[in-house]
Design an enzyme around this catalytic site. Sequence first.
Site, mmCIF file in Angstrom:
data_model
loop_
_atom_site.group_PDB
_atom_site.id
_atom_site.type_symbol
_atom_site.label_atom_id
_atom_site.label_comp_id
_atom_site.label_asym_id
_atom_site.label_seq_id
_atom_site.Cartn_x
_atom_site.Cartn_y
_atom_site.Cartn_z
ATOM 1 N N ARG A 38 -14.741 37.755 25.809
ATOM 2 C CA ARG A 38 -15.949 38.634 24.813
ATOM 3 C C ARG A 38 -15.631 38.168 23.435
ATOM 4 O O ARG A 38 -16.546 38.076 22.546
ATOM 5 C CB ARG A 38 -15.798 40.011 25.062
ATOM 6 C CG ARG A 38 -16.495 40.578 26.228
ATOM 7 C CD ARG A 38 -15.500 41.901 26.908
ATOM 8 N NE ARG A 38 -14.509 41.220 27.563
ATOM 9 C CZ ARG A 38 -14.478 40.884 28.912
ATOM 10 N NH1 ARG A 38 -15.457 41.206 29.672
ATOM 11 N NH2 ARG A 38 -13.366 40.171 29.414
ATOM 12 N N THR A 39 -14.123 38.300 23.051
ATOM 13 C CA THR A 39 -14.059 38.124 21.560
ATOM 14 C C THR A 39 -14.009 36.830 20.912
ATOM 15 O O THR A 39 -14.830 36.625 19.818
ATOM 16 C CB THR A 39 -12.306 38.512 21.459
ATOM 17 O OG1 THR A 39 -12.018 39.984 22.131
ATOM 18 C CG2 THR A 39 -12.169 38.983 19.764
ATOM 19 N N LYS A 86 2.624 20.144 22.579
ATOM 20 C CA LYS A 86 3.595 19.097 22.281
ATOM 21 C C LYS A 86 4.852 19.859 21.339
ATOM 22 O O LYS A 86 5.765 19.209 20.811
ATOM 23 C CB LYS A 86 3.031 17.910 21.423
ATOM 24 C CG LYS A 86 1.975 17.056 22.255
ATOM 25 C CD LYS A 86 1.435 16.119 21.495
ATOM 26 C CE LYS A 86 -0.129 15.535 21.730
ATOM 27 N NZ LYS A 86 -0.639 14.789 20.802
ATOM 28 N N ARG A 102 -6.159 35.010 17.789
ATOM 29 C CA ARG A 102 -5.555 35.679 19.081
ATOM 30 C C ARG A 102 -4.427 34.908 19.369
ATOM 31 O O ARG A 102 -4.298 33.766 19.546
ATOM 32 C CB ARG A 102 -6.526 35.863 20.363
ATOM 33 C CG ARG A 102 -5.881 36.211 21.363
ATOM 34 C CD ARG A 102 -6.791 36.858 22.438
ATOM 35 N NE ARG A 102 -7.657 37.831 22.080
ATOM 36 C CZ ARG A 102 -8.507 38.668 22.957
ATOM 37 N NH1 ARG A 102 -8.328 38.231 24.301
ATOM 38 N NH2 ARG A 102 -9.028 39.716 22.641
ATOM 39 N N HIS A 123 -5.995 45.100 17.994
ATOM 40 C CA HIS A 123 -7.212 44.462 18.291
ATOM 41 C C HIS A 123 -8.458 45.218 17.277
ATOM 42 O O HIS A 123 -9.252 45.817 17.679
ATOM 43 C CB HIS A 123 -7.496 44.515 19.664
ATOM 44 C CG HIS A 123 -8.731 43.438 20.077
ATOM 45 N ND1 HIS A 123 -9.331 42.860 19.129
ATOM 46 C CD2 HIS A 123 -8.823 43.270 21.348
ATOM 47 C CE1 HIS A 123 -10.332 41.971 19.846
ATOM 48 N NE2 HIS A 123 -10.000 42.418 21.165
HETATM 49 N N1 CP Z 1 -12.155 43.093 24.959
HETATM 50 C C1 CP Z 1 -11.473 41.734 24.803
HETATM 51 O O1 CP Z 1 -10.609 41.725 23.889
HETATM 52 O O2 CP Z 1 -11.964 41.178 25.801
HETATM 53 P P1 CP Z 1 -11.461 39.372 25.870
HETATM 54 O O3 CP Z 1 -10.104 39.511 26.207
HETATM 55 O O4 CP Z 1 -12.487 38.945 27.086
HETATM 56 O O5 CP Z 1 -11.967 39.032 24.447
#
Ligand code: CP
Length: 307
Positions: free
Chosen positions: A55-56, A83, A105, A133
């Site tokens: 999603r993100t 590496k 991320r 998040h």
């Molecule tokens: N909610 C969320 O962060 O989903 P993803 O891990 O799929 O990005």
Amino acid sequence: MNRHLISAADLSLEDALLILDTAEELAQMSERPVKKLPTLRGRTVVNLFYEDSTRTRISFEAAAKRLSADVINFSAKGSSVAKGESLKDTALTLEAMGADAVVIRHSASGAPHRLAGWVKGSVVNAGDGAHEHPTQALLDAFTMRRRLGRLDGIRVTIVGDVLHSRVARSNVLLLSTLGAEVTLVAPPTLLPVAVASWPCSVGYDLDAALPKADVVMMLRVQQERMNAAYFPSVHEYSRRYGLDAGRMALLPDHGIVMHPGPMNRGVEIAADVADSARSTIVEQVANGVSVRMAVLYLLLGGSGEQR
Ligand code: CP
């Protein structure tokens, strides 16, 4: 607005409302036949993903493209990270390619904060370990406001694996800024030691919490981050903390069911609950694009003052 978005705690009430109101305007534009805006033409957004995401990652890419930015997608898998290249050297390489914003991320809490000290562009935290998040919390707040009409004074119950959840922490911080009352409900083993200092209350009985909740947000049981037994069995967890149709009926009539995804259907949430009219799970994903457009627009598009 700050130059970076690393924690929900970085957002004042004015910042948070500016993002939500901008996202609302952008959502209305996204309903037009031509969804693309020229706002970020000539700017470059790098999606730097060291951890899996559906999603993100997709919604940041869609958001940047709808604003006409150039998008570079970087996945640690298959890159020189394999590496042994460090985060700093990877970041400086991306900087040399002209990144105006880096969306990161990472499995390590604090990685976006470190990155912000190395690059000139804006850094957006797309999830760092069990820390935060913030754009998930913003899209959750946006979804709640759309469904319930307000955020000030609403009662939000967040249920389950709080210990490993960056979503829970960011939601508690943002929702308290926005005037909502948050209650965490979880087994004691799945609550962080420091939860007593969070701006929320804590309970252990889901059935007692539901009749008072305008929103119930179910958290994924993050078995991949568990290196010990936090509950006797999945069945036992589900029996005490899972949301099935019987429990959902304890919510007030206007109450909604949220989940950030990905879901463990049949563990923290029953399939018929996830697919019910009260569930906002698909809306949350759609709203994520508008909210991330708003974040990129406000960080890069030059609206308002930057701190
Ligand atoms: N909610 C969320 O962060 O989903 P993803 O891990 O799929 O990005």
